[in-house]
Structures are given as structure tokens and as C-alpha cells.
Write an enzyme that holds these catalytic residues in place. Structure first.
Site, PDB file in Angstrom:
ATOM      1  N   ASP A 152     -35.976 -35.374 -88.337  1.00  0.00           N
ATOM      2  CA  ASP A 152     -37.306 -35.737 -87.837  1.00  0.00           C
ATOM      3  C   ASP A 152     -37.583 -35.150 -86.453  1.00  0.00           C
ATOM      4  O   ASP A 152     -38.479 -35.589 -85.752  1.00  0.00           O
ATOM      5  CB  ASP A 152     -37.458 -37.261 -87.808  1.00  0.00           C
ATOM      6  CG  ASP A 152     -36.406 -37.928 -86.933  1.00  0.00           C
ATOM      7  OD1 ASP A 152     -35.484 -37.226 -86.473  1.00  0.00           O
ATOM      8  OD2 ASP A 152     -36.514 -39.142 -86.707  1.00  0.00           O
TER       9      ASP A 152
ATOM     10  N   HIS B  29     -29.515  -7.549 -81.931  1.00  0.00           N
ATOM     11  CA  HIS B  29     -30.144  -8.866 -81.825  1.00  0.00           C
ATOM     12  C   HIS B  29     -29.108  -9.972 -81.599  1.00  0.00           C
ATOM     13  O   HIS B  29     -29.215 -11.057 -82.167  1.00  0.00           O
ATOM     14  CB  HIS B  29     -30.990  -9.161 -83.072  1.00  0.00           C
ATOM     15  CG  HIS B  29     -32.277  -8.395 -83.092  1.00  0.00           C
ATOM     16  ND1 HIS B  29     -33.104  -8.328 -84.176  1.00  0.00           N
ATOM     17  CD2 HIS B  29     -32.887  -7.647 -82.128  1.00  0.00           C
ATOM     18  CE1 HIS B  29     -34.160  -7.582 -83.889  1.00  0.00           C
ATOM     19  NE2 HIS B  29     -34.041  -7.148 -82.655  1.00  0.00           N
TER      20      HIS B  29
ATOM     21  N   ASP C 156     -31.310  -8.915 -72.184  1.00  0.00           N
ATOM     22  CA  ASP C 156     -32.680  -8.655 -72.642  1.00  0.00           C
ATOM     23  C   ASP C 156     -33.374 -10.004 -72.632  1.00  0.00           C
ATOM     24  O   ASP C 156     -33.143 -10.839 -73.515  1.00  0.00           O
ATOM     25  CB  ASP C 156     -32.664  -8.045 -74.046  1.00  0.00           C
ATOM     26  CG  ASP C 156     -34.058  -7.666 -74.541  1.00  0.00           C
ATOM     27  OD1 ASP C 156     -35.055  -8.069 -73.909  1.00  0.00           O
ATOM     28  OD2 ASP C 156     -34.140  -6.966 -75.567  1.00  0.00           O
TER      29      ASP C 156
ATOM     30  N   ASP D 130     -41.034  -8.512 -70.945  1.00  0.00           N
ATOM     31  CA  ASP D 130     -39.900  -8.088 -71.781  1.00  0.00           C
ATOM     32  C   ASP D 130     -39.068  -7.085 -70.978  1.00  0.00           C
ATOM     33  O   ASP D 130     -39.505  -5.950 -70.792  1.00  0.00           O
ATOM     34  CB  ASP D 130     -40.433  -7.464 -73.078  1.00  0.00           C
ATOM     35  CG  ASP D 130     -39.344  -7.230 -74.124  1.00  0.00           C
ATOM     36  OD1 ASP D 130     -38.195  -7.626 -73.883  1.00  0.00           O
ATOM     37  OD2 ASP D 130     -39.663  -6.655 -75.183  1.00  0.00           O
TER      38      ASP D 130
ATOM     39  N   HIS E  26     -33.265   2.407 -82.709  1.00  0.00           N
ATOM     40  CA  HIS E  26     -34.604   1.783 -82.681  1.00  0.00           C
ATOM     41  C   HIS E  26     -35.619   2.687 -82.002  1.00  0.00           C
ATOM     42  O   HIS E  26     -35.261   3.699 -81.410  1.00  0.00           O
ATOM     43  CB  HIS E  26     -34.538   0.403 -81.997  1.00  0.00           C
ATOM     44  CG  HIS E  26     -33.974   0.424 -80.601  1.00  0.00           C
ATOM     45  ND1 HIS E  26     -34.685   0.892 -79.514  1.00  0.00           N
ATOM     46  CD2 HIS E  26     -32.764   0.036 -80.106  1.00  0.00           C
ATOM     47  CE1 HIS E  26     -33.941   0.766 -78.421  1.00  0.00           C
ATOM     48  NE2 HIS E  26     -32.771   0.265 -78.757  1.00  0.00           N
TER      49      HIS E  26
ATOM     50  N   HIS F 156     -42.983  -0.964 -78.018  1.00  0.00           N
ATOM     51  CA  HIS F 156     -43.875  -1.822 -78.813  1.00  0.00           C
ATOM     52  C   HIS F 156     -44.939  -2.345 -77.869  1.00  0.00           C
ATOM     53  O   HIS F 156     -44.736  -2.403 -76.658  1.00  0.00           O
ATOM     54  CB  HIS F 156     -43.098  -2.962 -79.490  1.00  0.00           C
ATOM     55  CG  HIS F 156     -42.270  -3.807 -78.567  1.00  0.00           C
ATOM     56  ND1 HIS F 156     -42.808  -4.786 -77.764  1.00  0.00           N
ATOM     57  CD2 HIS F 156     -40.937  -3.809 -78.291  1.00  0.00           C
ATOM     58  CE1 HIS F 156     -41.831  -5.358 -77.063  1.00  0.00           C
ATOM     59  NE2 HIS F 156     -40.683  -4.780 -77.341  1.00  0.00           N
TER      60      HIS F 156
ATOM     61  N   HIS G  16     -43.853  -8.791 -79.339  1.00  0.00           N
ATOM     62  CA  HIS G  16     -44.193  -7.612 -80.154  1.00  0.00           C
ATOM     63  C   HIS G  16     -45.664  -7.800 -80.502  1.00  0.00           C
ATOM     64  O   HIS G  16     -46.005  -8.398 -81.512  1.00  0.00           O
ATOM     65  CB  HIS G  16     -43.320  -7.545 -81.416  1.00  0.00           C
ATOM     66  CG  HIS G  16     -41.865  -7.355 -81.102  1.00  0.00           C
ATOM     67  ND1 HIS G  16     -40.868  -7.555 -82.004  1.00  0.00           N
ATOM     68  CD2 HIS G  16     -41.241  -6.953 -79.961  1.00  0.00           C
ATOM     69  CE1 HIS G  16     -39.687  -7.311 -81.439  1.00  0.00           C
ATOM     70  NE2 HIS G  16     -39.898  -6.949 -80.199  1.00  0.00           N
TER      71      HIS G  16
ATOM     72  N   GLU H 227     -38.088   1.276 -73.845  1.00  0.00           N
ATOM     73  CA  GLU H 227     -36.772   0.657 -73.927  1.00  0.00           C
ATOM     74  C   GLU H 227     -35.757   1.463 -74.728  1.00  0.00           C
ATOM     75  O   GLU H 227     -35.247   0.990 -75.748  1.00  0.00           O
ATOM     76  CB  GLU H 227     -36.885  -0.753 -74.512  1.00  0.00           C
ATOM     77  CG  GLU H 227     -37.699  -0.871 -75.809  1.00  0.00           C
ATOM     78  CD  GLU H 227     -37.676  -2.297 -76.344  1.00  0.00           C
ATOM     79  OE1 GLU H 227     -36.576  -2.847 -76.483  1.00  0.00           O
ATOM     80  OE2 GLU H 227     -38.750  -2.839 -76.613  1.00  0.00           O
TER      81      GLU H 227
ATOM     82  N   TYR I  80     -25.907   2.639 -78.090  1.00  0.00           N
ATOM     83  CA  TYR I  80     -24.953   1.606 -78.504  1.00  0.00           C
ATOM     84  C   TYR I  80     -23.823   2.283 -79.253  1.00  0.00           C
ATOM     85  O   TYR I  80     -24.067   2.962 -80.265  1.00  0.00           O
ATOM     86  CB  TYR I  80     -25.657   0.579 -79.414  1.00  0.00           C
ATOM     87  CG  TYR I  80     -27.020   0.201 -78.882  1.00  0.00           C
ATOM     88  CD1 TYR I  80     -27.158  -0.833 -77.961  1.00  0.00           C
ATOM     89  CD2 TYR I  80     -28.160   0.927 -79.254  1.00  0.00           C
ATOM     90  CE1 TYR I  80     -28.411  -1.149 -77.438  1.00  0.00           C
ATOM     91  CE2 TYR I  80     -29.414   0.625 -78.733  1.00  0.00           C
ATOM     92  CZ  TYR I  80     -29.535  -0.412 -77.831  1.00  0.00           C
ATOM     93  OH  TYR I  80     -30.770  -0.709 -77.307  1.00  0.00           O
TER      94      TYR I  80
ATOM     95  N   ARG J 274     -29.076  -0.719 -72.713  1.00  0.00           N
ATOM     96  CA  ARG J 274     -30.524  -0.561 -72.927  1.00  0.00           C
ATOM     97  C   ARG J 274     -31.187  -0.796 -71.580  1.00  0.00           C
ATOM     98  O   ARG J 274     -30.732  -1.647 -70.794  1.00  0.00           O
ATOM     99  CB  ARG J 274     -31.043  -1.559 -73.977  1.00  0.00           C
ATOM    100  CG  ARG J 274     -32.551  -1.454 -74.198  1.00  0.00           C
ATOM    101  CD  ARG J 274     -33.040  -2.136 -75.491  1.00  0.00           C
ATOM    102  NE  ARG J 274     -32.837  -3.561 -75.538  1.00  0.00           N
ATOM    103  CZ  ARG J 274     -31.927  -4.172 -76.277  1.00  0.00           C
ATOM    104  NH1 ARG J 274     -31.105  -3.462 -77.041  1.00  0.00           N
ATOM    105  NH2 ARG J 274     -31.785  -5.481 -76.254  1.00  0.00           N
TER     106      ARG J 274
ATOM    107  N   GLU K 122     -35.095  -1.513 -70.275  1.00  0.00           N
ATOM    108  CA  GLU K 122     -36.425  -1.808 -70.825  1.00  0.00           C
ATOM    109  C   GLU K 122     -37.385  -2.232 -69.719  1.00  0.00           C
ATOM    110  O   GLU K 122     -37.104  -3.172 -68.974  1.00  0.00           O
ATOM    111  CB  GLU K 122     -36.321  -2.936 -71.866  1.00  0.00           C
ATOM    112  CG  GLU K 122     -37.675  -3.386 -72.379  1.00  0.00           C
ATOM    113  CD  GLU K 122     -37.584  -4.393 -73.518  1.00  0.00           C
ATOM    114  OE1 GLU K 122     -36.605  -5.166 -73.560  1.00  0.00           O
ATOM    115  OE2 GLU K 122     -38.491  -4.397 -74.367  1.00  0.00           O
TER     116      GLU K 122
HETATM  117  N1  GLY Z   1     -36.765  -8.490 -76.560  1.00  0.00           N
HETATM  118  C1  GLY Z   1     -37.233  -7.953 -77.756  1.00  0.00           C
HETATM  119  C2  GLY Z   1     -37.446  -6.519 -77.647  1.00  0.00           C
HETATM  120  O1  GLY Z   1     -36.987  -5.904 -76.716  1.00  0.00           O
HETATM  121  O2  GLY Z   1     -38.146  -5.941 -78.413  1.00  0.00           O
HETATM  122 MN    MN Z   2     -38.909  -4.998 -76.230  1.00  0.00          MN
HETATM  123 MN    MN Z   3     -36.557  -6.878 -74.851  1.00  0.00          MN
END
Ligand code: GLY
Ligand code: MN
Ligand code: MN
Length: 432
Positions: free
Chosen positions: A33, A237, A254, A265, A344, A348, A355, A378, A382, A400, A402
Site C-alpha cells: 500500500d 545504466h 552521472d 544532466d 551510444h 538527447h 530525455h 555526452e 567503456y 563519460r 556529459e
Molecule cells: N542520465 C541519463 C543520460 O545521460 O542520458
Molecule cells: Mn544524458
Molecule cells: Mn546523464
């Protein structure tokens, strides 16, 4: 006029014979609940500023009097004692500037009336079964009166056509919020670098980020934070954040906050002990060089495909030089062999959703950037543990970097420049 009213007006001005219907996000059960923390649907919030579940917004370009209509939960002192105050029907029109408000349990009666004589219906169908059921039931009820001379919407238009174009182009009010969200997030990253020591757990860094965001007034994280040390940094992720950070690790963070409904982000990668090893430095410098090359291509008239290509070319050249890839750069890219290390895209859209909404292609072509668009840049490399398939001293490194980019009339602005970025800046922040 408050921003929510002026957005409704801007959307209504484009509706031309259409009716648009938006629903609030549902409250959802976490377990038994207990509910998840409530987060309003971004489209709904963009147009109303109302942060309650069980609400609907109808915008009509065909009704003789009602352009904006809200359906809300009625006041209920007993429930409000447990859940907090509701705006209620009487107060909703005044507070949210709509023409009329109804209790949500009148939706089944009223929505078919609002669909009458509209040529098109703007609604995001196919995402929520309960929304679709309510909408299609109303549509069927309207259509059932076809012999009485009324007409009904014969086409459904996805909000991406009108509303998401509006959301993609940020105005000064929105940019100011994203800029402030970026500053708070950058402060979180500086604190992570400053406080991290070998022997700490990843969740201690997560806690420092959460604390920074909340004490700076941000509502929440914009997305599940990634605090990935050592080989965890090669998992894109990774969100468990429960490993002990070892001496010699890199830590990829991140993370960013959500402020007043808008996301930031940021990713930074720093050495746990304050000094990059030669291999870690080489990969960090390569990712940074890719990001810098891509950044120089940012501005009105270019597009995210060209920007990504700039980052990719620099990174592939560097990976060939480091003997992690072999052959010619263009062959590697054509055969997609870089995806083993850079799997990737580089960007975005960024806005109310991390996103964010908006088309990336228009009639099959990458869309041109325009002032007011905000996106991330970004690139990353890796190198997971991979036995004899890569030189051992690079294995387990993930980097990374970003940043959040605003397109300006003259070029671009980096909204996240408060976060240390170069290897020297990062090492200095770790020792601060
Ligand atoms: N933190 C999600 C991305 O970098 O797209
Ligand atoms: Mn991002
Ligand atoms: Mn990110």
C-alpha cells in the site's frame, strides 16, 4: 499571464478545429500500500502547473465559450487529512486560470460533449490503457450521436506535432530554470569529487549528491543517479551504487537534479584517489577531445548527427592510436566496430524530461538546431573486462563526460560549465 496560461494560449492558437486532451500522471503503487513519490506528467504540468493526480485538461478550439477546462479531484477533508490539500473544483478555475472546472467523476459525461464538432483530437494514445479507455469511450459516445447532426474528431494527432515542438524550444523562463538546475547539479559533482576517498561506498557519494540537491531547493534527482566505480563504470545504466570504492578506481558519476519541473544532466569521471593513472588520463583526454570537437560544431543550422560524427571521428582515431581498434577510421565507423567501446549516441534533448520530447528527424533528415533548443553532449569510452581481447591496462576503464548545451543565436552556451571538466580541473577539485 502566467507561463502556463500563455502556453495554453499558444497551443490553442494552433488547434484550428481541434480539441486536445491531457491527463495527469497516475499515482502508482511501489509495494503493497506504499506509493512511489508522485511526479506529474510533463505535458500536463507544462500546460497547467497543477501537481495533482486524477486530473484532466481539455483545450478546445471549437467550444463556443470554454477554451480551457480542468477536471480535478473534489475537496475531501478526510482524505486531505492523510494526503494533504487538494485544489478542489471551486478554487481550480481561479488558481489555474481555466474557463471552467469540474470534479473528475464528471469526465465520463462531459468529455463526449467537448469532443462534439471537433475535426481532430490531439492526444497521446498508446501509452496508458486507462487514458485510452476513457478517451475512446468518450469518442464512441460522441460518435453514437451521429444521426443528430453533430460531427466528431476523425483524426488523432500526436502531441509531438504541436505541443512537443513548443516544449523543444525553450523560452527565457525555462532556460533560467535549467541554468539554475545545472548550477546545483554542478555543485553536487564538485562535492562528490571533493569528498570521495578510497574505502567509501558508492552510496555515500549518492547521499552527498542527494543532500546537495535538496538543500539547494531542488525537488529530486532528475533520474536515478549513477555512481559507478572501477569496472562498474563500463556498465551504462549501473544504478546499484553499492560497491566499495578502491584506491586506483575511476568513479563515473552521472547525476543531476530536477528543479521546478526541469532536468539537468551531467556526467563527470574522476580518480578516487585524486590522480589519474596514465591509462585513465589517456582515455579521459580522448573523451574530452571528442567532446570539444563536437562542441565546436554546435550552433544554429547544424544538427545532432553532424555533432555526434565529430565526437566519433576523434574518439575512433584515438582508439586506433591506443591499439584498442585497428584499421582505418571510416571503415571502423562504417562497420560499427566502435560500438564495442562507444555504444551510444552523443546527444538527447533536455527539458522537463531528461530525455526530452521533440523530433530528431524531420522528413527523414536530421533536424537543424535553432536557438532555444537544449541538448546534452555526452561521448564516452567503456572498456569492460574482456580477457585477451584488449590490452589489460585499459580494461575496466569507463569514462563519460556529459554537459548541457543551449543553442544561442550566436552559437551555443555550456550550461554546466561550473562542473570541473578537464583532467587538471578534475584533479584540482578532488584535492579541494
Ligand atoms: N542520465 C541519463 C543520460 O545521460 O542520458
Ligand atoms: Mn544524458
Ligand atoms: Mn546523464
Amino acid at each position: 499571464m502566467n507561463p502556463f496560461e500563455s502556453r495554453r494560449k499558444a497551443l490553442l492558437d494552433q488547434l484550428e478545429g481541434a480539441v486536445a486532451v491531457f491527463a495527469s500522471a497516475p499515482s502508482t503503487i511501489r509495494n503493497n500500500d506504499v506509493e512511489h513519490p508522485y511526479r506529474q506528467d510533463s505535458d500536463f504540468y507544462y500546460l497547467t502547473g497543477l501537481d495533482e493526480p486524477d486530473s484532466f485538461l481539455v483545450l478546445s478550439a471549437v467550444h463556443p465559450e470554454h477554451r480551457s477546462v480542468l477536471f480535478v479531484r473534489p475537496r475531501n477533508p478526510e482524505r486531505e487529512q492523510w494526503e494533504g490539500p487538494r485544489v478542489g473544483v471551486d478554487e481550480a478555475s481561479r488558481r489555474y486560470g481555466v474557463d471552467v472546472a469540474y470534479p473528475i467523476d464528471k469526465l465520463g459525461d462531459k468529455l463526449p460533449e467537448y469532443l462534439q464538432n471537433a475535426e481532430r483530437l490531439v492526444a497521446r494514445v498508446g501509452f496508458s490503457r486507462s487514458f485510452d479507455d476513457r478517451l475512446f469511450r468518450a469518442l464512441a459516445q460522441t460518435r453514437a450521436k451521429w444521426k443528430t447532426g453533430i460531427s466528431w474528431p476523425t483524426a488523432i494527432l500526436d502531441p509531438i506535432e504541436l505541443l512537443h515542438e513548443m516544449r523543444l524550444h525553450k523560452d527565457a523562463y525555462e532556460i533560467d530554470i535549467i541554468r539554475r538546475a545545472s548550477r546545483i547539479s554542478a555543485e553536487g559533482h564538485r562535492r562528490a569529487m571533493r569528498e570521495c576517498q578510497p574505502g567509501m561506498y558508492e552510496y555515500e557519494i549518492e547521499a552527498a549528491l542527494s543532500h546537495t540537491y535538496r538543500v539547494c531547493g531542488a525537488a529530486r534527482h532528475a533520474f536515478e543517479p549513477i555512481v559507478a566505480s572501477g569496472p562498474n563504470a563500463t556498465v551504462l545504466h549501473y544504478t546499484r551504487n553499492d560497491r566499495r570504492i578502491e584506491d586506483g578506481d575511476l568513479v563515473l558519476v552521472d547525476s543531476a537534479c530536477e528543479l521546478q519541473g526541469y532536468a539537468s544532466d551531467i556526467t563527470r569521471t574522476f580518480p578516487a584517489n585524486g590522480s589519474f593513472s596514465p591509462e585513465q588520463r589517456a582515455i579521459h583526454e580522448l573523451v574530452l577531445a571528442g567532446q570539444q570537437a563536437a562542441m565546436q560544431a554546435c550552433g544554429p543550422g547544424t544538427d545532432l548527427e553532424q555533432i555526434h560524427r565529430k565526437a566519433l571521428e576523434v574518439i575512433v582515431d584515438g582508439l586506433i592510436e591506443l591499439k584498442l581498434l585497428s584499421g582505418q577510421r571510416d571503415d571502423v565507423i562504417m562497420e560499427q566496430r566502435h560500438k564495442r567501446f562507444f555504444p551510444h549516441r552523443s546527444s538527447h534533448w533536455l527539458g522537463m524530461d531528461v530525455h526530452d520530447v521533440g523530433r530528431y528527424f524531420v522528413r527523414g533528415q536530421p533536424r537543424k538546431l535553432e536557438p532555444g533548443m537544449v541538448f546534452t553532449l555526452e561521448p564516452g569510452i567503456y572498456i569492460p573486462p574482456m580477457g585477451d581481447q584488449a590490452p589489460s591496462h585499459f580494461q575496466g576503464i569507463g569514462v563519460r563526460i556529459e554537459d548541457d548545451i543551449l543553442v544561442t543565436p550566436e552559437g551555443y552556451e555550456v550550461l554546466t560549465s561550473d562542473a570541473p571538466r578537464t583532467a587538471a580541473e578534475v584533479e584540482a577539485a578532488c584535492r579541494a
